[in-house]
Scaffold this motif. Structure first.
Motif, mmCIF file in Angstrom:
data_model
loop_
_atom_site.group_PDB
_atom_site.id
_atom_site.type_symbol
_atom_site.label_atom_id
_atom_site.label_comp_id
_atom_site.label_asym_id
_atom_site.label_seq_id
_atom_site.Cartn_x
_atom_site.Cartn_y
_atom_site.Cartn_z
ATOM 1 N N MET A 1 0.835 -1.189 0.000
ATOM 2 C CA MET A 1 0.000 0.000 0.000
ATOM 3 C C MET A 1 0.877 1.249 0.000
ATOM 4 S SD MET A 1 -3.013 1.054 2.677
ATOM 5 C CE MET A 1 -3.920 2.582 2.485
ATOM 6 N N LEU A 2 0.515 2.229 -0.846
ATOM 7 C CA LEU A 2 1.300 3.439 -0.946
ATOM 8 C C LEU A 2 1.100 4.328 0.284
ATOM 9 C CD1 LEU A 2 0.604 4.438 -4.669
ATOM 10 C CD2 LEU A 2 2.601 3.239 -3.762
ATOM 11 N N SER A 3 2.178 4.973 0.711
ATOM 12 C CA SER A 3 2.085 5.900 1.836
ATOM 13 C C SER A 3 1.370 7.183 1.432
ATOM 14 C CB SER A 3 3.486 6.226 2.355
ATOM 15 O OG SER A 3 4.152 5.051 2.757
ATOM 16 N N TYR A 4 1.544 7.605 0.168
ATOM 17 C CA TYR A 4 0.858 8.772 -0.390
ATOM 18 C C TYR A 4 0.362 8.392 -1.777
ATOM 19 C CZ TYR A 4 3.278 11.178 3.380
ATOM 20 O OH TYR A 4 3.736 11.551 4.611
ATOM 21 N N THR A 5 -0.798 8.917 -2.162
ATOM 22 C CA THR A 5 -1.387 8.533 -3.450
ATOM 23 C C THR A 5 -1.362 9.647 -4.490
ATOM 24 O OG1 THR A 5 -3.590 9.100 -2.584
ATOM 25 C CG2 THR A 5 -2.899 6.788 -2.440
ATOM 26 N N LEU A 6 -1.049 10.877 -4.075
ATOM 27 C CA LEU A 6 -0.938 12.005 -5.006
ATOM 28 C C LEU A 6 0.373 12.719 -4.744
ATOM 29 C CD1 LEU A 6 -2.035 14.019 -7.118
ATOM 30 C CD2 LEU A 6 -3.243 15.194 -5.261
ATOM 31 N N MET A 7 1.228 12.759 -5.771
ATOM 32 C CA MET A 7 2.523 13.419 -5.661
ATOM 33 C C MET A 7 2.621 14.501 -6.716
ATOM 34 S SD MET A 7 6.358 11.793 -6.026
ATOM 35 C CE MET A 7 7.825 12.777 -5.731
ATOM 36 N N THR A 8 2.842 15.738 -6.289
ATOM 37 C CA THR A 8 3.092 16.823 -7.233
ATOM 38 C C THR A 8 4.585 17.091 -7.267
ATOM 39 O OG1 THR A 8 2.636 18.453 -5.496
ATOM 40 C CG2 THR A 8 0.831 17.893 -7.001
ATOM 41 N N CYS A 9 5.097 17.268 -8.473
ATOM 42 C CA CYS A 9 6.543 17.337 -8.656
ATOM 43 C C CYS A 9 6.912 18.484 -9.584
ATOM 44 C CB CYS A 9 7.049 16.011 -9.218
ATOM 45 S SG CYS A 9 8.845 15.954 -9.502
ATOM 46 N N ASP A 10 7.756 19.367 -9.116
ATOM 47 C CA ASP A 10 8.323 20.419 -9.950
ATOM 48 C C ASP A 10 9.208 19.792 -11.030
ATOM 49 O OD1 ASP A 10 9.196 23.186 -10.583
ATOM 50 O OD2 ASP A 10 11.106 22.457 -9.799
ATOM 51 N N MET A 11 9.422 20.536 -12.106
ATOM 52 C CA MET A 11 10.218 20.020 -13.228
ATOM 53 C C MET A 11 11.675 20.496 -13.184
ATOM 54 S SD MET A 11 8.206 18.045 -15.118
ATOM 55 C CE MET A 11 7.716 17.435 -13.497
ATOM 56 N N ASP A 12 11.925 21.727 -13.596
ATOM 57 C CA ASP A 12 13.300 22.225 -13.695
ATOM 58 C C ASP A 12 13.950 22.325 -12.325
ATOM 59 O OD1 ASP A 12 13.526 22.910 -16.638
ATOM 60 O OD2 ASP A 12 11.733 24.041 -16.105
ATOM 61 N N GLY A 13 15.106 21.687 -12.200
ATOM 62 C CA GLY A 13 15.826 21.703 -10.939
ATOM 63 C C GLY A 13 15.372 20.654 -9.946
ATOM 64 N N THR A 14 14.319 19.911 -10.300
ATOM 65 C CA THR A 14 13.780 18.879 -9.404
ATOM 66 C C THR A 14 13.762 17.533 -10.120
ATOM 67 O OG1 THR A 14 12.428 20.519 -8.240
ATOM 68 C CG2 THR A 14 11.839 18.215 -7.942
#
Length: 273
Positions: A1-14
């Motif tokens: 089971m996932l600890s978190y189900t929604l991950m938002t991720c920056d692009m440049d530099g991340t």
């Protein structure tokens, strides 16, 4: 089971390495997490159309039930047909005035209507930086009227000198009363409608998907990620972060953006057993 189900991720530099590619470690780990049920959502100041090759690499291009937050949170689209789920563009009079100011001061500008980005005063310094990062259209138009009738989600001024960007901000004065101002990539000052942030969009998308905030994780590297990091239940800064955002991070990765920082976050906090 996932600890978190929604991950938002920056692009440049991340997510992206300094050469605008995605390292193998990130690709493999993100694909594994998506396969396990994670909504991996690029959350970027760019337009969604510039992420096609990134989505293809990660296996979410035109995939139903996956999403992109773009223009610093001014737009949320669903991947399969780029359908708009939420939008909040600049009022026309403000967008037009920002453009006029940029023209009058010979500023290099990015202008973002739906699905495109226009570059004004496209100097070689900026061409070199954007090569391989995003498609764009050069414009020489003296006013914003060439986009009349379209929504302008964001306008950006470029200058590598931060005091110069701050001077522009001061000179704009009360025009910015209804504008969210952010900084990114050590070269941009960005203008969105008031209350538009990556954090607002994260909360909006979580609500649309009926995902509790307690199931959200965000990762970023720079000042325009601040509200996203504050909005998520768990926030991660990459090792190469701008020190100004460290107070908003629950943890900072050991890896940089070139070394798979996003994969490290997923391995440690989402796929952990």
């Amino acid at each position: 089971m996932l600890s978190y189900t929604l991950m938002t991720c920056d692009m440049d530099g991340t997510l992206l390495s300094d050469d605008a590619t995605i390292c193998t470690r990130n690709i493999q780990t993100i694909r594994q997490a998506i396969g396990a049920g994670l909504h991996f959502v690029p959350c970027t100041g760019r337009g969604f159309e510039s992420l096609n090759h990134i989505q293809e690499t990660l296996g979410i291009y035109q995939k139903p039930g996956e999403y992109v937050i773009s223009y610093n949170g001014a737009l949320i689209t669903e991947n399969s047909h780029n359908d708009i789920l939420y939008e909040d563009g600049l009022p026309w009079d403000i967008a037009s005035a920002l453009y006029d100011f940029g023209v009058a001061h010979h500023i290099t500008m990015h202008i973002y209507p739906y699905g495109k980005v226009y570059l004004y005063n496209y100097v070689p310094f900026e061409r070199a930086f954007l090569e391989g990062r995003m498609p764009n259209i050069e414009t020489f138009e003296p006013s914003l009227d060439f986009l009349k009738g379209q929504t302008v989600y964001k306008i950006v001024y470029m200058d590598p000198d931060l005091p110069t960007l701050n001077r522009y901000r001061q000179q704009l004065g009360s025009l910015l009363d209804d504008v969210t101002v952010s900084y990114s990539s050590d070269r941009y000052i960005e203008f969105n409608h008031k209350n538009v942030t990556k954090g607002t969009a994260l909360r909006k998308l979580a609500g649309l998907l009926h995902i509790p905030i307690s199931q959200t994780l965000a990762i970023g590297d720079n000042i325009n990620d601040t509200e996203m990091l504050k909005a998520a239940s768990f926030s991660v800064g990459v090792h190469n972060l701008n020190e100004a955002i460290r107070p908003y991070c629950n943890v900072v990765t050991e890896a940089t953006n070139n070394e798979g920082a996003v994969a490290e976050a997923i391995e440690r906090f989402i796929l952990k057993q």
